[in-house]
Design a protein around this motif. Structure first.
Motif, short mmCIF file in Angstrom:
data_model
loop_
_atom_site.label_atom_id
_atom_site.label_comp_id
_atom_site.label_asym_id
_atom_site.label_seq_id
_atom_site.Cartn_x
_atom_site.Cartn_y
_atom_site.Cartn_z
N LYS A 4 -18.39 -6.97 -30.15
CA LYS A 4 -19.70 -6.76 -30.78
C LYS A 4 -19.87 -5.35 -31.34
CE LYS A 4 -21.65 -10.05 -27.55
NZ LYS A 4 -22.27 -10.17 -26.24
N ALA A 5 -19.04 -4.42 -30.92
CA ALA A 5 -19.16 -3.02 -31.33
C ALA A 5 -18.47 -2.78 -32.67
CB ALA A 5 -18.56 -2.11 -30.27
N PRO A 6 -18.98 -1.85 -33.47
CA PRO A 6 -18.30 -1.50 -34.72
C PRO A 6 -16.97 -0.79 -34.46
CG PRO A 6 -20.55 -0.62 -34.68
CD PRO A 6 -20.25 -1.15 -33.32
N ALA A 7 -15.99 -1.00 -35.33
CA ALA A 7 -14.67 -0.40 -35.17
C ALA A 7 -14.74 1.12 -35.13
CB ALA A 7 -13.74 -0.86 -36.29
N GLU A 8 -15.62 1.71 -35.93
CA GLU A 8 -15.74 3.17 -35.97
C GLU A 8 -16.16 3.74 -34.61
OE1 GLU A 8 -17.67 1.18 -38.12
OE2 GLU A 8 -16.04 1.14 -39.59
N ARG A 9 -17.06 3.05 -33.93
CA ARG A 9 -17.52 3.52 -32.62
C ARG A 9 -16.42 3.38 -31.57
NH1 ARG A 9 -19.47 6.72 -30.97
NH2 ARG A 9 -20.44 5.83 -29.14
N ILE A 10 -15.64 2.31 -31.64
CA ILE A 10 -14.53 2.13 -30.70
C ILE A 10 -13.54 3.27 -30.90
CG2 ILE A 10 -12.63 0.64 -29.97
CD1 ILE A 10 -14.29 -1.75 -31.02
N ALA A 11 -13.20 3.56 -32.15
CA ALA A 11 -12.25 4.64 -32.45
C ALA A 11 -12.78 5.98 -31.96
CB ALA A 11 -11.96 4.69 -33.94
N THR A 12 -14.05 6.25 -32.15
CA THR A 12 -14.65 7.50 -31.70
C THR A 12 -14.58 7.62 -30.19
OG1 THR A 12 -16.15 7.49 -33.59
CG2 THR A 12 -16.75 8.90 -31.74
N CYS A 13 -14.88 6.55 -29.49
CA CYS A 13 -14.83 6.58 -28.02
C CYS A 13 -13.40 6.75 -27.51
CB CYS A 13 -15.45 5.31 -27.44
SG CYS A 13 -17.23 5.18 -27.67
N LEU A 14 -12.43 6.18 -28.20
CA LEU A 14 -11.03 6.30 -27.78
C LEU A 14 -10.51 7.73 -27.94
CD1 LEU A 14 -9.33 3.02 -28.98
CD2 LEU A 14 -9.46 3.89 -26.64
N GLU A 15 -11.15 8.52 -28.78
CA GLU A 15 -10.73 9.91 -28.97
C GLU A 15 -11.02 10.76 -27.73
OE1 GLU A 15 -12.75 11.21 -32.45
OE2 GLU A 15 -11.53 9.99 -33.80
N ALA A 16 -11.77 10.22 -26.78
CA ALA A 16 -12.19 10.98 -25.59
C ALA A 16 -11.05 11.24 -24.62
CB ALA A 16 -13.33 10.25 -24.88
N PHE A 17 -9.92 10.55 -24.73
CA PHE A 17 -8.81 10.79 -23.80
C PHE A 17 -7.48 10.53 -24.48
CE2 PHE A 17 -10.27 6.48 -23.12
CZ PHE A 17 -9.11 5.73 -23.09
N ASP A 18 -6.41 10.97 -23.83
CA ASP A 18 -5.07 10.79 -24.37
C ASP A 18 -4.63 9.34 -24.23
OD1 ASP A 18 -4.50 13.30 -25.28
OD2 ASP A 18 -3.68 14.00 -23.38
N VAL A 19 -4.28 8.75 -25.34
CA VAL A 19 -3.76 7.39 -25.33
C VAL A 19 -2.25 7.47 -25.12
CG1 VAL A 19 -3.46 5.30 -26.70
CG2 VAL A 19 -5.59 6.60 -26.87
N PRO A 20 -1.72 6.75 -24.14
CA PRO A 20 -0.27 6.80 -23.88
C PRO A 20 0.52 6.20 -25.04
CG PRO A 20 -1.28 5.08 -22.57
CD PRO A 20 -2.40 5.83 -23.24
N PRO A 21 1.81 6.49 -25.09
CA PRO A 21 2.64 5.91 -26.16
C PRO A 21 2.56 4.38 -26.14
CG PRO A 21 3.88 7.53 -24.88
CD PRO A 21 2.58 7.33 -24.19
N HIS A 22 2.50 3.81 -27.34
CA HIS A 22 2.41 2.37 -27.46
C HIS A 22 3.06 1.93 -28.77
CE1 HIS A 22 -1.17 4.03 -29.41
NE2 HIS A 22 -1.09 2.99 -30.23
N GLU A 23 3.32 0.62 -28.85
CA GLU A 23 3.89 0.06 -30.06
C GLU A 23 3.13 -1.20 -30.43
OE1 GLU A 23 7.94 -0.91 -29.26
OE2 GLU A 23 7.43 -2.52 -27.89
N VAL A 24 3.24 -1.56 -31.68
CA VAL A 24 2.58 -2.78 -32.14
C VAL A 24 3.48 -3.96 -31.80
CG1 VAL A 24 1.73 -4.01 -34.16
CG2 VAL A 24 1.41 -1.54 -33.98
N ALA A 25 3.00 -4.82 -30.92
CA ALA A 25 3.76 -6.02 -30.55
C ALA A 25 3.58 -7.12 -31.59
CB ALA A 25 3.33 -6.52 -29.18
N ARG A 26 2.37 -7.21 -32.12
CA ARG A 26 2.07 -8.15 -33.21
C ARG A 26 1.16 -7.39 -34.18
NH1 ARG A 26 -0.04 -13.60 -31.46
NH2 ARG A 26 2.13 -14.16 -31.66
N PRO A 27 1.64 -7.15 -35.40
CA PRO A 27 0.80 -6.42 -36.34
C PRO A 27 -0.49 -7.18 -36.63
CG PRO A 27 2.79 -7.21 -37.42
CD PRO A 27 2.90 -7.57 -35.98
#
Length: 153
Positions: A22-45
């Motif tokens: 239900k949340a806008p993508a921009e707000r999710i991205a902003t909230c994710l900036e609050a901490f270090d995201v560990p290394p990850h890869e795209v399993a399914r684009p």
């Protein structure tokens, strides 16, 4: 017949997915900036597709095909092995990717609490405030009709 109770992690993921969808993508991205995201890869684009929307008359009638809806989906794999899946209505591939990333992070013991506190809780609060505002605006337009009874004779 009783249904088995979902485990707490399933309930937490289900609740988080509801908020993220239900949340806008921009707000999710902003909230994710609050901490270090560990290394990850795209399993399914991220990809777009269609799903069939089904409905029921009265909530308990026979199901029928209502129509199709566009959906975006993605899958992210963390370097530690957790795989997260994201689905979003519409053609917002970035939102599906961000949801998948949050889902994967929610499955790690070390980051689940951080994701809940720094991403899910703020978004949930924003959604509740917006819902309360809409309810107040709707209540302000409510009209109560009164019927006066005329006396007989």
């Amino acid at each position: 017949m009783t249904r088995p109770q979902p485990n707490p992690q399933q309930s937490r993921r289900r609740s988080a997915m509801s908020v993220l969808a239900k949340a806008p993508a921009e707000r999710i991205a902003t909230c994710l900036e609050a901490f270090d995201v560990p290394p990850h890869e795209v399993a399914r684009p991220p990809e777009n597709g269609l799903v069939m929307v089904r409905g029921r008359i009265g909530g308990d009638g026979a199901p029928f095909n209502l129509g199709e809806a566009t959906v975006s989906r993605a899958a992210i794999r963390l370097s530690s092995g957790e795989v997260g899946f994201g689905y979003a209505l519409g053609r917002d591939s970035e939102k599906a990717r961000l949801i998948a990333l949050c889902d994967a992070l929610m499955q790690t013991e070390a980051l689940a609490t951080d994701v809940e506190q720094k991403v899910i809780a703020p978004l949930r609060n924003e959604l509740e405030v917006a819902r309360a505002k809409r309810a107040a605006e709707t209540a302000a337009t409510r009209v109560d009709f009164y019927t006066l009874v005329r006396g007989e004779g």
